[in-house]
Design a protein around this motif. Structure first.
Motif, PDB file in Angstrom:
ATOM      1  N   TYR A   1     -33.100  -7.196   9.162  1.00 34.10           N
ATOM      2  CA  TYR A   1     -33.988  -7.238   8.750  1.00 34.10           C
ATOM      3  C   TYR A   1     -34.775  -5.386   8.408  1.00 34.10           C
ATOM      4  O   TYR A   1     -35.385  -4.864   8.249  1.00 34.10           O
ATOM      5  CB  TYR A   1     -34.291  -7.786   8.945  1.00 34.10           C
ATOM      6  CG  TYR A   1     -36.072  -8.115   8.926  1.00 34.10           C
ATOM      7  CD1 TYR A   1     -36.939  -8.772   8.713  1.00 34.10           C
ATOM      8  CD2 TYR A   1     -36.677  -7.490  10.013  1.00 34.10           C
ATOM      9  CE1 TYR A   1     -38.052  -8.205   8.524  1.00 34.10           C
ATOM     10  CE2 TYR A   1     -38.028  -7.505  10.324  1.00 34.10           C
ATOM     11  CZ  TYR A   1     -38.668  -8.518   9.628  1.00 34.10           C
ATOM     12  OH  TYR A   1     -39.952  -8.693   9.269  1.00 34.10           O
ATOM     13  N   LEU A   2     -33.999  -5.377   9.484  1.00 32.59           N
ATOM     14  CA  LEU A   2     -34.945  -3.892   9.866  1.00 32.59           C
ATOM     15  C   LEU A   2     -34.841  -3.247   9.439  1.00 32.59           C
ATOM     16  O   LEU A   2     -35.441  -1.974   8.871  1.00 32.59           O
ATOM     17  CB  LEU A   2     -34.869  -3.615  11.612  1.00 32.59           C
ATOM     18  CG  LEU A   2     -35.930  -4.720  12.695  1.00 32.59           C
ATOM     19  CD1 LEU A   2     -35.343  -4.689  13.826  1.00 32.59           C
ATOM     20  CD2 LEU A   2     -36.940  -4.480  12.152  1.00 32.59           C
ATOM     21  N   VAL A   3     -33.179  -2.358   9.131  1.00 36.09           N
ATOM     22  CA  VAL A   3     -33.458  -1.122   8.666  1.00 36.09           C
ATOM     23  C   VAL A   3     -33.327  -1.696   7.201  1.00 36.09           C
ATOM     24  O   VAL A   3     -33.710  -0.525   6.262  1.00 36.09           O
ATOM     25  CB  VAL A   3     -31.218  -1.633   8.551  1.00 36.09           C
ATOM     26  CG1 VAL A   3     -31.082  -0.554   7.213  1.00 36.09           C
ATOM     27  CG2 VAL A   3     -30.347  -1.124   9.702  1.00 36.09           C
ATOM     28  N   CYS A   4     -33.259  -2.762   6.599  1.00 33.16           N
ATOM     29  CA  CYS A   4     -34.187  -2.940   5.433  1.00 33.16           C
ATOM     30  C   CYS A   4     -35.423  -2.902   4.652  1.00 33.16           C
ATOM     31  O   CYS A   4     -35.837  -2.862   3.382  1.00 33.16           O
ATOM     32  CB  CYS A   4     -33.711  -4.444   4.955  1.00 33.16           C
ATOM     33  SG  CYS A   4     -31.446  -4.475   4.321  1.00 33.16           S
ATOM     34  N   GLN A   5     -36.060  -2.533   6.211  1.00 31.04           N
ATOM     35  CA  GLN A   5     -37.389  -2.485   6.345  1.00 31.04           C
ATOM     36  C   GLN A   5     -38.024  -1.502   6.149  1.00 31.04           C
ATOM     37  O   GLN A   5     -39.382  -0.919   5.565  1.00 31.04           O
ATOM     38  CB  GLN A   5     -38.114  -3.256   7.514  1.00 31.04           C
ATOM     39  CG  GLN A   5     -38.300  -4.513   7.217  1.00 31.04           C
ATOM     40  CD  GLN A   5     -38.732  -5.151   5.951  1.00 31.04           C
ATOM     41  OE1 GLN A   5     -39.989  -5.188   5.744  1.00 31.04           O
ATOM     42  NE2 GLN A   5     -38.362  -6.441   5.934  1.00 31.04           N
ATOM     43  N   GLY A   6     -36.780  -0.702   6.574  1.00 29.09           N
ATOM     44  CA  GLY A   6     -36.900   0.839   5.920  1.00 29.09           C
ATOM     45  C   GLY A   6     -37.482   1.515   7.205  1.00 29.09           C
ATOM     46  O   GLY A   6     -37.543   3.086   7.615  1.00 29.09           O
ATOM     47  N   MET A   7     -36.712   0.888   9.371  1.00 30.64           N
ATOM     48  CA  MET A   7     -36.842   1.580   9.751  1.00 30.64           C
ATOM     49  C   MET A   7     -35.994   2.855   9.945  1.00 30.64           C
ATOM     50  O   MET A   7     -34.712   2.615   9.190  1.00 30.64           O
ATOM     51  CB  MET A   7     -36.357   0.868  10.887  1.00 30.64           C
ATOM     52  CG  MET A   7     -37.740  -0.138  11.472  1.00 30.64           C
ATOM     53  SD  MET A   7     -38.975   0.239  12.348  1.00 30.64           S
ATOM     54  CE  MET A   7     -38.458   1.634  13.005  1.00 30.64           C
ATOM     55  N   GLN A   8     -35.579   3.407  10.522  1.00 33.24           N
ATOM     56  CA  GLN A   8     -35.016   5.115  10.343  1.00 33.24           C
ATOM     57  C   GLN A   8     -34.828   5.564  11.899  1.00 33.24           C
ATOM     58  O   GLN A   8     -33.541   5.872  12.071  1.00 33.24           O
ATOM     59  CB  GLN A   8     -35.711   6.536   9.439  1.00 33.24           C
ATOM     60  CG  GLN A   8     -36.875   5.940   8.099  1.00 33.24           C
ATOM     61  CD  GLN A   8     -35.095   5.064   7.035  1.00 33.24           C
ATOM     62  OE1 GLN A   8     -34.443   5.975   7.340  1.00 33.24           O
ATOM     63  NE2 GLN A   8     -35.155   4.594   6.426  1.00 33.24           N
ATOM     64  N   THR A   9     -34.840   5.696  12.981  1.00 33.77           N
ATOM     65  CA  THR A   9     -34.441   6.157  14.196  1.00 33.77           C
ATOM     66  C   THR A   9     -33.892   5.241  14.358  1.00 33.77           C
ATOM     67  O   THR A   9     -34.336   3.724  14.573  1.00 33.77           O
ATOM     68  CB  THR A   9     -35.465   6.844  14.794  1.00 33.77           C
ATOM     69  OG1 THR A   9     -37.508   5.696  15.225  1.00 33.77           O
ATOM     70  CG2 THR A   9     -37.191   7.355  13.994  1.00 33.77           C
ATOM     71  N   ALA A  10     -33.404   5.649  15.490  1.00 38.83           N
ATOM     72  CA  ALA A  10     -32.274   4.790  16.429  1.00 38.83           C
ATOM     73  C   ALA A  10     -32.812   4.124  17.193  1.00 38.83           C
ATOM     74  O   ALA A  10     -32.758   3.245  17.776  1.00 38.83           O
ATOM     75  CB  ALA A  10     -30.894   5.364  17.016  1.00 38.83           C
ATOM     76  N   ARG A  11     -33.755   4.929  17.816  1.00 40.85           N
ATOM     77  CA  ARG A  11     -34.740   4.374  18.925  1.00 40.85           C
ATOM     78  C   ARG A  11     -35.315   3.873  18.524  1.00 40.85           C
ATOM     79  O   ARG A  11     -35.324   2.178  18.995  1.00 40.85           O
ATOM     80  CB  ARG A  11     -35.883   5.575  20.089  1.00 40.85           C
ATOM     81  CG  ARG A  11     -36.482   4.960  20.409  1.00 40.85           C
ATOM     82  CD  ARG A  11     -37.375   6.490  21.869  1.00 40.85           C
ATOM     83  NE  ARG A  11     -36.470   7.117  22.894  1.00 40.85           N
ATOM     84  CZ  ARG A  11     -36.710   7.904  22.814  1.00 40.85           C
ATOM     85  NH1 ARG A  11     -37.380   8.540  22.538  1.00 40.85           N
ATOM     86  NH2 ARG A  11     -35.514   8.686  23.741  1.00 40.85           N
ATOM     87  N   GLY A  12     -36.408   4.073  17.480  1.00 43.11           N
ATOM     88  CA  GLY A  12     -37.004   2.236  16.720  1.00 43.11           C
ATOM     89  C   GLY A  12     -36.190   1.743  16.568  1.00 43.11           C
ATOM     90  O   GLY A  12     -36.632   0.607  16.487  1.00 43.11           O
TER      91      GLY A  12
END
Length: 141
Positions: A37-48
């Motif tokens: 879900y998070l990756v497909c929402q466009g989250m980019q940084t590993a920390r985030g």
């Protein structure tokens, strides 16, 4: 067994798995769905990604998720959920109340059971309901 991503268990084999065993599998299923879900929402940084994943999979967030889907469960799903809620884990994290942890375990038990039954569409239906609450959870983080 050679397909570890899609195990095939009959009802008897599935029935021999404890609630905590189902929760163990369900924890992984819920986390991979959350990470997707998070990756497909466009989250980019590993920390985030890590911080938001932790916020969404912690017991308090899973407690909230359980409350959202409880009214939607079939009788069989509700039975599995209750079985998981009544499981007796040896430890409870300090950051969670007993009730939160019981409901989080129940949610994971249900997700493990659905996964092992290969009910992927149902997992996605329930997760869609849960994920609608994520913006509010993440805003509080």
């Amino acid at each position: 067994m050679t397909d570890f991503l899609h195990p095939q268990l009959d009802d008897a084999e599935l029935g021999r798995i404890s609630a905590l065993g189902l929760a163990h599998i369900g924890d992984g299923v819920y986390e991979i769905m959350t990470r997707s879900y998070l990756v497909c929402q466009g989250m980019q940084t590993a920390r985030g990604l890590h911080a938001k994943t932790v916020a969404l999979v912690r017991a308090s967030s899973q407690f909230r998720a359980a409350q959202l889907i409880l009214p939607l469960l079939s009788e069989a799903e509700a039975d599995v959920f209750r079985h998981g809620r009544n499981a007796k884990p040896k430890t409870i994290p300090k950051a969670a109340s007993h009730s939160e942890y019981a409901y989080a375990t129940a949610l994971e038990t249900l997700f493990g059971w659905l996964y092992l039954r290969r009910e992927y569409d149902r997992l996605n239906q329930l997760y869609t309901v849960i994920s609608q609450d994520f913006p509010e959870i993440l805003a509080k983080k």
